[in-house]
Design a protein around this motif. Structure first.
Motif, PDB file in Angstrom:
ATOM      1  N   THR A  94     -55.289 -35.687  53.055  1.00  0.00           N
ATOM      2  CA  THR A  94     -54.087 -35.375  52.268  1.00  0.00           C
ATOM      3  C   THR A  94     -54.100 -36.029  50.896  1.00  0.00           C
ATOM      4  OG1 THR A  94     -52.927 -35.353  54.377  1.00  0.00           O
ATOM      5  CG2 THR A  94     -51.567 -35.307  52.403  1.00  0.00           C
ATOM      6  N   GLU A  95     -54.497 -37.307  50.837  1.00  0.00           N
ATOM      7  CA  GLU A  95     -54.398 -38.039  49.567  1.00  0.00           C
ATOM      8  C   GLU A  95     -55.566 -37.737  48.619  1.00  0.00           C
ATOM      9  OE1 GLU A  95     -54.562 -39.279  52.605  1.00  0.00           O
ATOM     10  OE2 GLU A  95     -53.043 -40.800  52.984  1.00  0.00           O
ATOM     11  N   SER A  96     -56.547 -36.965  49.064  1.00  0.00           N
ATOM     12  CA  SER A  96     -57.726 -36.722  48.230  1.00  0.00           C
ATOM     13  C   SER A  96     -57.400 -35.709  47.121  1.00  0.00           C
ATOM     14  CB  SER A  96     -58.853 -36.188  49.112  1.00  0.00           C
ATOM     15  OG  SER A  96     -59.886 -35.700  48.332  1.00  0.00           O
ATOM     16  N   PRO A  97     -57.673 -36.040  45.843  1.00  0.00           N
ATOM     17  CA  PRO A  97     -57.354 -35.086  44.790  1.00  0.00           C
ATOM     18  C   PRO A  97     -58.184 -33.812  44.969  1.00  0.00           C
ATOM     19  CG  PRO A  97     -58.464 -37.047  43.905  1.00  0.00           C
ATOM     20  CD  PRO A  97     -58.297 -37.270  45.362  1.00  0.00           C
ATOM     21  N   GLY A  98     -57.559 -32.667  44.790  1.00  0.00           N
ATOM     22  CA  GLY A  98     -58.306 -31.406  44.879  1.00  0.00           C
ATOM     23  C   GLY A  98     -58.451 -30.872  46.291  1.00  0.00           C
ATOM     24  N   SER A  99     -57.838 -31.542  47.290  1.00  0.00           N
ATOM     25  CA  SER A  99     -58.078 -31.072  48.664  1.00  0.00           C
ATOM     26  C   SER A  99     -57.460 -29.694  48.905  1.00  0.00           C
ATOM     27  CB  SER A  99     -57.603 -32.093  49.701  1.00  0.00           C
ATOM     28  OG  SER A  99     -56.251 -32.309  49.587  1.00  0.00           O
ATOM     29  N   ARG A 100     -56.315 -29.403  48.224  1.00  0.00           N
ATOM     30  CA  ARG A 100     -55.684 -28.102  48.461  1.00  0.00           C
ATOM     31  C   ARG A 100     -56.588 -26.949  47.981  1.00  0.00           C
ATOM     32  NH1 ARG A 100     -49.936 -26.798  45.999  1.00  0.00           N
ATOM     33  NH2 ARG A 100     -49.365 -28.690  47.097  1.00  0.00           N
ATOM     34  N   GLU A 101     -57.157 -27.112  46.779  1.00  0.00           N
ATOM     35  CA  GLU A 101     -58.045 -26.056  46.255  1.00  0.00           C
ATOM     36  C   GLU A 101     -59.287 -25.905  47.138  1.00  0.00           C
ATOM     37  OE1 GLU A 101     -57.426 -28.545  42.767  1.00  0.00           O
ATOM     38  OE2 GLU A 101     -55.977 -28.226  44.358  1.00  0.00           O
ATOM     39  N   TRP A 102     -59.759 -27.011  47.666  1.00  0.00           N
ATOM     40  CA  TRP A 102     -60.936 -27.004  48.523  1.00  0.00           C
ATOM     41  C   TRP A 102     -60.654 -26.185  49.799  1.00  0.00           C
ATOM     42  CZ3 TRP A 102     -63.503 -32.366  49.699  1.00  0.00           C
ATOM     43  CH2 TRP A 102     -64.772 -32.179  50.224  1.00  0.00           C
ATOM     44  N   VAL A 103     -59.485 -26.426  50.388  1.00  0.00           N
ATOM     45  CA  VAL A 103     -59.116 -25.703  51.610  1.00  0.00           C
ATOM     46  C   VAL A 103     -59.063 -24.204  51.322  1.00  0.00           C
ATOM     47  CG1 VAL A 103     -57.260 -25.321  53.286  1.00  0.00           C
ATOM     48  CG2 VAL A 103     -57.852 -27.650  52.605  1.00  0.00           C
ATOM     49  N   PRO A 135     -66.287 -35.091  43.478  1.00  0.00           N
ATOM     50  CA  PRO A 135     -65.125 -35.190  44.380  1.00  0.00           C
ATOM     51  C   PRO A 135     -65.461 -35.875  45.709  1.00  0.00           C
ATOM     52  CG  PRO A 135     -65.797 -32.887  44.074  1.00  0.00           C
ATOM     53  CD  PRO A 135     -66.598 -33.700  43.112  1.00  0.00           C
ATOM     54  N   HIS A 136     -66.766 -35.869  46.074  1.00  0.00           N
ATOM     55  CA  HIS A 136     -67.151 -36.507  47.345  1.00  0.00           C
ATOM     56  C   HIS A 136     -67.123 -38.027  47.265  1.00  0.00           C
ATOM     57  CE1 HIS A 136     -68.836 -32.427  47.566  1.00  0.00           C
ATOM     58  NE2 HIS A 136     -68.439 -32.520  48.814  1.00  0.00           N
TER      59      HIS A 136
END
Ligand SMILES: C[S@@+](CC[C@H](N)C(=O)[O-])C[C@H]1O[C@@H](n2cnc3c(N)ncnc32)[C@H](O)[C@@H]1O
Length: 213
Positions: free
Chosen positions: A152-161, A202-203
């Motif tokens: 949840t707290e990772s930047p960009g996780s929504r776009e990744w999903v 991002p990793h």
């Protein structure tokens, strides 16, 4: 895990393997895996499971630490990833690769001293079933090291999903801690890795979830 979910994961990651992503993932994940390896405190003779091993690069990285009396076993649901892992000419003799879903691994109980899983745990449809399977496979006091970049707290996780073709879990550090505690793991801890200044991969944002059986 339902057959349908398993087939979908296998098909997706077989495509990744055929597209050469096994090796590109090795480049992206190596730095956070090396930081994790320092914390694993592996000794010669240890037996390590690499869950969701992809092309097997982390198994080859772990092999010198366990030495000739130890063993590193890579498991993955994708037969193409396992084929690539098995065919690598640099595999040391103390590595093995097995195609299997994480939920039911055909291996004897109370065997592994450590489990490492790099960027794989959030794909597991029923994470609780996998946690129970890992408990079966670990020796008493054995440890798990789950490394994930999608949280949840990772930047960009929504776009990744949105870009992924398979369903995933997106949980927070707090939720992961609760999940493992509820599953009966001990000494549960969640460490957050953040990038060094100037690192825009991002990793480099990752959670390392550790616990003891
Ligand atoms: C993002 S890749 C990471 C691969 C490797 N750990 C690395 O860092 O290069 C996720 C891997 O998890 C595997 N995987 C996903 N779901 C799985 C499951 N239910 N059981 C076993 N492996 C699974 C995939 O086939 C894929 O190889």
């Amino acid at each position: 895990m339902s057959d349908q979910a398993g087939d979908r994961l296998k098909a997706e990651f077989n495509q990744w393997a055929l597209a050469g992503k096994g090796e590109s993932m090795a480049r992206h994940h190596r730095a956070i895996a090396e930081r994790t390896l320092e914390r694993m405190k592996i000794a010669t003779g240890d037996r390590v499971l690499d869950l969701g091993c992809g092309s097997g690069w982390a198994c080859r990285m772990l092999a010198p630490a366990v030495g000739p009396r130890g063993l590193v076993v890579g498991v993955d649901i994708s037969d193409e990833m396992i084929r690539e892992a098995q065919q690598n000419p640099e595999n040391p003799p103390n590595t093995r690769f097995l195609c299997s879903p994480a939920e039911h691994i055909p291996w004897a109980p109370d065997f592994f001293t450590h489990v490492l899983s790099v960027e794989s745990f959030y794909y597991y449809e029923d994470q609780r079933v996998v946690l129970d399977e890992l408990k079966r496979l670990l020796i008493p006091d054995g440890k798990i090291f789950l490394l994930i970049c999608l949280f949840t707290e990772s930047p960009g996780s929504r776009e990744w999903v949105e870009r992924l073709q398979v369903p995933v879990h997106v949980r927070s550090a707090k939720e992961y801690k609760q999940l493992l505690t509820d599953a009966g793991w001990r000494s549960v801890a969640v460490e957050r890795f953040t990038p060094a200044p100037g690192d825009d991969d991002p990793h480099a944002h990752a959670l390392l979830i550790t616990a003891r059986k």
